[in-house]
Design a protein around this motif. Structure first.
Motif, mmCIF file in Angstrom:
data_model
loop_
_atom_site.group_PDB
_atom_site.id
_atom_site.type_symbol
_atom_site.label_atom_id
_atom_site.label_comp_id
_atom_site.label_asym_id
_atom_site.label_seq_id
_atom_site.Cartn_x
_atom_site.Cartn_y
_atom_site.Cartn_z
ATOM 1 N N GLY A 295 -80.826 -22.277 6.557
ATOM 2 C CA GLY A 295 -79.964 -21.823 5.466
ATOM 3 C C GLY A 295 -79.483 -22.989 4.619
ATOM 4 N N LEU A 296 -79.212 -24.096 5.311
ATOM 5 C CA LEU A 296 -78.762 -25.322 4.649
ATOM 6 C C LEU A 296 -79.854 -25.828 3.708
ATOM 7 N N LEU A 297 -81.108 -25.838 4.194
ATOM 8 C CA LEU A 297 -82.229 -26.326 3.387
ATOM 9 C C LEU A 297 -82.410 -25.448 2.153
ATOM 10 N N TRP A 298 -82.375 -24.145 2.362
ATOM 11 C CA TRP A 298 -82.527 -23.215 1.235
ATOM 12 C C TRP A 298 -81.477 -23.519 0.161
ATOM 13 N N THR A 299 -80.217 -23.667 0.591
ATOM 14 C CA THR A 299 -79.139 -23.932 -0.376
ATOM 15 C C THR A 299 -79.398 -25.234 -1.130
ATOM 16 N N GLN A 337 -85.669 -15.990 14.455
ATOM 17 C CA GLN A 337 -84.277 -15.970 13.983
ATOM 18 C C GLN A 337 -84.133 -16.767 12.677
ATOM 19 N N SER A 338 -84.819 -17.916 12.604
ATOM 20 C CA SER A 338 -84.745 -18.753 11.394
ATOM 21 C C SER A 338 -85.342 -18.012 10.209
ATOM 22 N N GLU A 339 -86.470 -17.332 10.466
ATOM 23 C CA GLU A 339 -87.126 -16.616 9.367
ATOM 24 C C GLU A 339 -86.223 -15.504 8.834
ATOM 25 N N LEU A 340 -85.559 -14.793 9.755
ATOM 26 C CA LEU A 340 -84.672 -13.707 9.312
ATOM 27 C C LEU A 340 -83.503 -14.258 8.509
ATOM 28 N N ILE A 341 -82.964 -15.390 8.983
ATOM 29 C CA ILE A 341 -81.829 -15.975 8.255
ATOM 30 C C ILE A 341 -82.273 -16.403 6.862
ATOM 31 N N LEU A 342 -83.480 -16.986 6.773
ATOM 32 C CA LEU A 342 -83.990 -17.402 5.464
ATOM 33 C C LEU A 342 -84.132 -16.172 4.552
ATOM 34 N N LEU A 343 -84.707 -15.099 5.083
ATOM 35 C CA LEU A 343 -84.856 -13.880 4.279
ATOM 36 C C LEU A 343 -83.504 -13.385 3.780
ATOM 37 N N GLN A 344 -82.503 -13.410 4.665
ATOM 38 C CA GLN A 344 -81.164 -12.950 4.250
ATOM 39 C C GLN A 344 -80.566 -13.884 3.209
ATOM 40 N N GLU A 348 -79.412 -12.805 -0.415
ATOM 41 C CA GLU A 348 -78.054 -13.066 -0.879
ATOM 42 C C GLU A 348 -78.088 -13.829 -2.203
ATOM 43 N N TYR A 349 -78.986 -14.808 -2.283
ATOM 44 C CA TYR A 349 -79.071 -15.642 -3.477
ATOM 45 C C TYR A 349 -79.486 -14.801 -4.680
ATOM 46 N N CYS A 350 -80.516 -13.977 -4.478
ATOM 47 C CA CYS A 350 -81.005 -13.152 -5.593
ATOM 48 C C CYS A 350 -79.947 -12.133 -6.023
ATOM 49 N N TYR A 351 -79.137 -11.700 -5.054
ATOM 50 C CA TYR A 351 -78.077 -10.742 -5.379
ATOM 51 C C TYR A 351 -76.938 -11.434 -6.132
ATOM 52 N N ASP A 352 -76.559 -12.630 -5.660
ATOM 53 C CA ASP A 352 -75.421 -13.330 -6.278
ATOM 54 C C ASP A 352 -75.773 -13.913 -7.643
ATOM 55 N N ASN A 353 -77.054 -14.259 -7.856
ATOM 56 C CA ASN A 353 -77.489 -14.823 -9.142
ATOM 57 C C ASN A 353 -78.331 -13.764 -9.833
ATOM 58 N N TRP A 381 -86.995 -7.515 8.825
ATOM 59 C CA TRP A 381 -85.982 -7.557 7.748
ATOM 60 C C TRP A 381 -85.961 -6.204 7.029
ATOM 61 N N TYR A 382 -87.158 -5.702 6.738
ATOM 62 C CA TYR A 382 -87.275 -4.466 5.971
ATOM 63 C C TYR A 382 -86.667 -3.289 6.733
ATOM 64 N N LYS A 383 -86.968 -3.233 8.052
ATOM 65 C CA LYS A 383 -86.517 -2.084 8.849
ATOM 66 C C LYS A 383 -85.031 -2.144 9.171
ATOM 67 N N GLU A 384 -84.548 -3.309 9.571
ATOM 68 C CA GLU A 384 -83.180 -3.322 10.114
ATOM 69 C C GLU A 384 -82.351 -4.563 9.805
ATOM 70 N N ALA A 385 -83.014 -5.693 9.499
ATOM 71 C CA ALA A 385 -82.231 -6.942 9.447
ATOM 72 C C ALA A 385 -81.776 -7.318 8.040
ATOM 73 N N HIS A 386 -81.989 -6.424 7.068
ATOM 74 C CA HIS A 386 -81.561 -6.770 5.698
ATOM 75 C C HIS A 386 -80.041 -6.659 5.580
ATOM 76 N N LEU A 387 -79.497 -7.365 4.576
ATOM 77 C CA LEU A 387 -78.058 -7.273 4.305
ATOM 78 C C LEU A 387 -77.800 -6.066 3.407
ATOM 79 N N ALA A 388 -76.525 -5.716 3.282
ATOM 80 C CA ALA A 388 -76.197 -4.568 2.427
ATOM 81 C C ALA A 388 -76.303 -4.922 0.945
ATOM 82 N N LYS A 389 -76.176 -6.233 0.626
ATOM 83 C CA LYS A 389 -76.118 -6.638 -0.785
ATOM 84 C C LYS A 389 -77.404 -6.269 -1.535
ATOM 85 N N GLY A 390 -77.303 -5.309 -2.440
ATOM 86 C CA GLY A 390 -78.445 -4.943 -3.285
ATOM 87 C C GLY A 390 -79.631 -4.402 -2.510
ATOM 88 N N LYS A 391 -79.375 -3.839 -1.334
ATOM 89 C CA LYS A 391 -80.518 -3.526 -0.455
ATOM 90 C C LYS A 391 -81.467 -2.510 -1.082
#
Length: 420
Positions: A295-299, A337-344, A348-353, A381-391
């Motif tokens: 997540g740090l790298l993505w940011t 776990q890392s891949e899911l966090i990156l997807l989230q 989040e980024y696409c939703y906030d920007n 991610w698609y089935k269950e691990a997505h966030l609510a933001k703009g889902k």
């Protein structure tokens, strides 16, 4: 008539005298103390009665001037000398046992006491600041209190922090040299306080308040200088049952390295290997798990660019930029776990920007092709691990690609395994 003329001054004189006496009563700390102690003793352990007594007495007595005496008595049962010793230790009539320090050491009791302070401060708003100062002062006096008194004060403070009566800035008292030097006082107090806080709310409430008060990086200072390292802190807090805070501190400490990381990333991608080595060393040094790093790298990668404000241009710009960095992300997304966090994070980024909204699917496909994301992670991610933001928007964007992935998976199980 002559009589009347004489009498009037006498009358006003008398009235004036009474007022003088009222004034005297107000400005006399011992009288103030006696009144409060008598009221508390009469109310006994009935905290409803205590709250009522305090509420009505505030209109008679000068709480503003004697706030510290008032709070000393409510918490410790008597006036406190500098350093925290009780002023009237030898005179039981000037003390009360109906106070926080003499209460039972259990959450419900202390929670009811917290209510007394809440009501009092809601009624007399001007006591808010004075109460903060009082708690800061009591934290400096910890050494003077017995262990059970410290525990009750910690519980009370944690509960009041959780419900917003106190701000997290009061905790700075715990970092004072003479408290930290007494080995273990500051940190064991902090542990009890955080536990009470989390029992009322949750770990997130604690960490966000610490961040707001700029204390997130200072938690190590609860330990003497020779023990101020992340390992020591992490072990102590995990042993105490506060794993969330231990993880939080690790990530916060590593955020300190975020700025250096940013500089490293902004140099050319030819420095790729150096960056990988640098990040791996940081992970080792701070004992950071991979999912915390991705997540740090993505940011950092997304912050390294001035983005175009036009939606149709930004997707192109983002794909070009991310293509360069995909190999770096691939090195640090080896765990599901890392891949899911990156997807989230991408979601989040696409939703906030907002001008990135339409780019989400393109970024995911790019990461899939560059071996940053596996099909398992995308499907999960698609089935269950997505966030609510703009889902709904993002799931809709991904629908066709997900269908394609599912079909491809059915057609060639063996290839899927090779890609693992």
């Amino acid at each position: 008539n002559f009589m009347n003329k004489h009498q009037k001054p006498v009358l006003t004189g008398q009235r004036f005298k009474t007022r003088k006496r009222d004034e005297k009563e107000k400005f006399e700390p011992t009288v103030f103390r006696d009144t409060i102690i008598q009221g508390l003793n009469e109310a006994g352990n009935d905290l409803e009665a205590v709250a009522k007594f305090l509420d009505s007495t505030g209109s008679r007595l000068d709480y503003r001037r004697y706030a510290d005496t008032l709070f000393d008595i409510l918490i410790a049962g008597s006036m406190l000398a500098p350093g925290g010793t009780r002023i009237d230790d030898n005179d039981k009539t000037k003390m009360t046992s109906h106070c926080v320090f003499s209460a039972d050491e259990d959450y419900d009791t202390i929670r009811n006491y917290a209510q007394v302070f809440n009501k009092l401060i809601r009624r007399y708003k001007y006591l808010e600041k004075a109460f903060e100062e009082e708690i800061k002062k009591l934290l400096l006096f910890l050494k003077a209190f017995s262990e059970t008194e410290q525990t009750k004060l910690a519980m009370l403070t944690g509960i009041l922090l959780a419900n917003g009566t106190l701000p997290a800035t009061i905790l700075t008292s715990l970092f004072t040299d003479n408290i930290v030097k007494e080995v273990g006082i500051a940190v064991s107090f902090a542990v009890k306080l955080f536990k009470a806080w989390m029992a009322e709310k949750d770990a997130n409430s604690v960490t966000s308040s610490l961040r707001k008060a700029n204390l997130d990086k200072r938690l190590l200072e609860l330990f003497p200088a020779n023990r101020q390292n992340v390992e020591h802190f992490a072990k102590y807090f995990i042993d105490a049952g506060l794993k969330e805070l231990s993880d939080f501190l690790r990530v916060q400490q590593s955020l300190g390295t975020r700025k250096e990381l940013q500089k490293e990333l902004q140099k050319e991608v030819s420095l790729f290997h150096q960056v990988v080595i640098y990040v791996k060393e940081e992970m080792k040094r701070n004992d950071l798990p991979e999912p915390a790093v991705i997540g740090l790298l993505w940011t950092c990668i997304m912050n390294a660019v001035e983005w175009n404000k036009k939606e149709e241009l930004v997707a192109e710009q983002a794909l070009k930029h991310l293509k360069q960095y995909a190999p770096l992300l691939a090195v640090f997304s080896t765990q599901g776990q890392s891949e899911l966090i990156l997807l989230q994070k991408v979601q989040e980024y696409c939703y906030d920007n907002i001008h990135f909204m339409k780019a989400f699917q393109k970024i995911v496909v790019l990461f899939y092709k560059a071996d940053v994301l596996s099909e398992e992670a995308i499907l999960k991610w698609y089935k269950e691990a997505h966030l609510a933001k703009g889902k709904s928007v993002f799931l809709d964007q991904m629908k066709k690609f997900v269908e394609w992935l599912q079909n491809a998976e059915e057609e060639s199980e063996s290839e899927g395994e090779d890609n693992e």
